[in-house]
Design a protein around this motif. Structure first.
Motif, PDB file in Angstrom:
ATOM      1  N   HIS A 100     -71.031 -40.013  54.890  1.00  9.54           N
ATOM      2  CA  HIS A 100     -70.128 -38.884  55.140  1.00  9.54           C
ATOM      3  C   HIS A 100     -70.616 -38.035  56.310  1.00  9.54           C
ATOM      4  CE1 HIS A 100     -66.970 -38.917  52.091  1.00  9.54           C
ATOM      5  NE2 HIS A 100     -67.841 -39.569  51.347  1.00  9.54           N
ATOM      6  N   ASN A 101     -71.917 -37.841  56.429  1.00 10.21           N
ATOM      7  CA  ASN A 101     -72.455 -37.036  57.524  1.00 10.21           C
ATOM      8  C   ASN A 101     -72.205 -37.684  58.879  1.00 10.21           C
ATOM      9  OD1 ASN A 101     -73.334 -35.086  55.742  1.00 10.21           O
ATOM     10  ND2 ASN A 101     -75.422 -35.868  55.637  1.00 10.21           N
ATOM     11  N   LYS A 102     -72.317 -39.012  58.970  1.00  6.38           N
ATOM     12  CA  LYS A 102     -72.011 -39.714  60.232  1.00  6.38           C
ATOM     13  C   LYS A 102     -70.552 -39.467  60.619  1.00  6.38           C
ATOM     14  CE  LYS A 102     -73.006 -43.966  59.153  1.00  6.38           C
ATOM     15  NZ  LYS A 102     -73.204 -45.429  59.214  1.00  6.38           N
ATOM     16  N   LEU A 103     -69.670 -39.635  59.656  1.00  3.58           N
ATOM     17  CA  LEU A 103     -68.241 -39.419  59.910  1.00  3.58           C
ATOM     18  C   LEU A 103     -67.974 -37.982  60.338  1.00  3.58           C
ATOM     19  CD1 LEU A 103     -65.202 -40.124  59.760  1.00  3.58           C
ATOM     20  CD2 LEU A 103     -65.327 -39.543  57.320  1.00  3.58           C
ATOM     21  N   ASN A 104     -68.492 -37.029  59.596  1.00  6.71           N
ATOM     22  CA  ASN A 104     -68.238 -35.625  59.899  1.00  6.71           C
ATOM     23  C   ASN A 104     -68.800 -35.218  61.254  1.00  6.71           C
ATOM     24  OD1 ASN A 104     -66.750 -35.122  57.585  1.00  6.71           O
ATOM     25  ND2 ASN A 104     -68.563 -34.640  56.380  1.00  6.71           N
ATOM     26  N   ALA A 105     -69.947 -35.765  61.646  1.00  3.77           N
ATOM     27  CA  ALA A 105     -70.517 -35.469  62.965  1.00  3.77           C
ATOM     28  C   ALA A 105     -69.582 -35.979  64.066  1.00  3.77           C
ATOM     29  CB  ALA A 105     -71.904 -36.094  63.102  1.00  3.77           C
ATOM     30  N   PHE A 106     -69.036 -37.176  63.879  1.00  2.07           N
ATOM     31  CA  PHE A 106     -68.102 -37.722  64.861  1.00  2.07           C
ATOM     32  C   PHE A 106     -66.843 -36.853  64.945  1.00  2.07           C
ATOM     33  CE2 PHE A 106     -64.451 -40.242  66.083  1.00  2.07           C
ATOM     34  CZ  PHE A 106     -64.883 -40.800  67.276  1.00  2.07           C
ATOM     35  N   LEU A 107     -66.287 -36.496  63.800  1.00  2.73           N
ATOM     36  CA  LEU A 107     -65.077 -35.672  63.788  1.00  2.73           C
ATOM     37  C   LEU A 107     -65.313 -34.314  64.442  1.00  2.73           C
ATOM     38  CD1 LEU A 107     -63.726 -36.482  60.214  1.00  2.73           C
ATOM     39  CD2 LEU A 107     -62.772 -37.275  62.410  1.00  2.73           C
ATOM     40  N   LYS A 108     -66.422 -33.693  64.125  1.00  8.66           N
ATOM     41  CA  LYS A 108     -66.728 -32.375  64.693  1.00  8.66           C
ATOM     42  C   LYS A 108     -66.876 -32.458  66.213  1.00  8.66           C
ATOM     43  CE  LYS A 108     -69.853 -28.480  64.218  1.00  8.66           C
ATOM     44  NZ  LYS A 108     -71.029 -27.931  63.540  1.00  8.66           N
ATOM     45  N   LYS A 109     -67.525 -33.507  66.678  1.00  6.24           N
ATOM     46  CA  LYS A 109     -67.748 -33.684  68.108  1.00  6.24           C
ATOM     47  C   LYS A 109     -66.433 -33.931  68.864  1.00  6.24           C
ATOM     48  CE  LYS A 109     -70.350 -36.600  71.297  1.00  6.24           C
ATOM     49  NZ  LYS A 109     -71.254 -37.750  71.413  1.00  6.24           N
ATOM     50  N   ASN A 110     -65.445 -34.505  68.204  1.00  6.37           N
ATOM     51  CA  ASN A 110     -64.217 -34.916  68.877  1.00  6.37           C
ATOM     52  C   ASN A 110     -62.974 -34.126  68.494  1.00  6.37           C
ATOM     53  OD1 ASN A 110     -64.965 -37.441  70.511  1.00  6.37           O
ATOM     54  ND2 ASN A 110     -66.016 -37.702  68.562  1.00  6.37           N
ATOM     55  N   MET A 111     -63.123 -33.093  67.715  1.00 10.32           N
ATOM     56  CA  MET A 111     -61.961 -32.392  67.181  1.00 10.32           C
ATOM     57  C   MET A 111     -61.082 -31.713  68.240  1.00 10.32           C
ATOM     58  SD  MET A 111     -63.903 -29.198  65.313  1.00 10.32           S
ATOM     59  CE  MET A 111     -62.436 -28.473  64.643  1.00 10.32           C
ATOM     60  N   HIS A 112     -61.627 -31.421  69.402  1.00 10.40           N
ATOM     61  CA  HIS A 112     -60.837 -30.750  70.439  1.00 10.40           C
ATOM     62  C   HIS A 112     -60.346 -31.730  71.508  1.00 10.40           C
ATOM     63  CE1 HIS A 112     -61.695 -26.923  68.634  1.00 10.40           C
ATOM     64  NE2 HIS A 112     -62.983 -27.191  68.660  1.00 10.40           N
ATOM     65  N   LYS A 113     -60.511 -33.010  71.247  1.00  6.55           N
ATOM     66  CA  LYS A 113     -60.064 -34.043  72.182  1.00  6.55           C
ATOM     67  C   LYS A 113     -58.780 -34.678  71.662  1.00  6.55           C
ATOM     68  CE  LYS A 113     -64.821 -35.203  73.407  1.00  6.55           C
ATOM     69  NZ  LYS A 113     -65.843 -36.256  73.374  1.00  6.55           N
ATOM     70  N   LYS A 114     -58.230 -35.575  72.476  1.00  4.86           N
ATOM     71  CA  LYS A 114     -57.114 -36.379  71.991  1.00  4.86           C
ATOM     72  C   LYS A 114     -57.709 -37.410  71.036  1.00  4.86           C
ATOM     73  CE  LYS A 114     -53.817 -36.085  75.732  1.00  4.86           C
ATOM     74  NZ  LYS A 114     -53.000 -36.861  76.671  1.00  4.86           N
ATOM     75  N   VAL A 115     -57.158 -37.454  69.819  1.00  5.91           N
ATOM     76  CA  VAL A 115     -57.674 -38.357  68.790  1.00  5.91           C
ATOM     77  C   VAL A 115     -56.509 -39.135  68.188  1.00  5.91           C
ATOM     78  CG1 VAL A 115     -58.815 -38.487  66.543  1.00  5.91           C
ATOM     79  CG2 VAL A 115     -59.604 -36.819  68.225  1.00  5.91           C
TER      80      VAL A 115
END
Length: 187
Positions: A100-115
């Protein structure tokens, strides 16, 4: 995917994604057949199961049984080991939280980008693990878009009608056609 910024969230326990993609890019949030856990959850350790499973498979007799002395046991309490996959005794310990931490780190890092949240074959049995979080994130993030590919269960909520797409086709066909389009074979 070679030069793309991506992450794979899966509820599959069969390790197929890890055959192709780096472990750092995958979160298997419902466990992984490559590990054993204590059936009593007496401690928070996982153990490699692959070699043991091969030995057990080789030892299956004509009666479809294995010798009882080959059944893996917990090194701490002696209970039978169990595959580390979602069940009544699924160990939601260190490895589970790491996923879950790996996933959440990725989401947090990319939340302001086009996803693009691309959902492949998620059915209605466990929508709370992938489908509903993808819907929530797509709704909340201005740069997010959601695509679901599923011959039966492709659903886009009304709230996402301008930010989502449902493709009700076989995933293998859709991906093959997409590959042809991008390689110029199909126009």
């Amino acid at each position: 995917m070679k030069d793309k910024n991506y992450y794979i969230l899966t509820t599959n326990q069969d390790t197929q994604f890890s055959r192709i993609f780096s472990e750092e890019k995958i979160s298997a949030i419902q466990g992984d057949w490559r590990y054993f856990q204590c059936s009593r959850r007496c401690h928070d350790e996982l153990y490699d199961s692959v070699e043991t499973l091969h030995k057990l498979n080789d030892a299956i007799g004509p009666d479809l049984r294995v010798p009882t002395d080959m059944i893996p046991r917990c090194p701490k309490c002696g209970a039978e080991m169990e595959p580390w996959v979602r069940s009544w005794v699924f160990l939601e310990g260190k490895k589970y939280h790491e996923e879950h931490n790996k996933l959440n780190a990725f989401l947090k890092k990319n939340m302001h980008k086009k996803v693009l949240f691309l959902e492949l074959g998620v059915g209605r049995m466990t929508p709370m693990f992938i489908q509903e979080p993808f819907w929530d994130l797509t709704y909340a993030w201005p740069g997010a878009f959601y695509i679901t590919i599923n011959p039966r269960d492709a659903i886009v909520p009304d709230e996402l009608k301008n930010k989502g797409m449902a493709i009700r086709e076989d995933i293998a066909k859709v991906l093959a056609d997409t590959r042809k389009i991008f390689s110029g074979e199909m126009k």
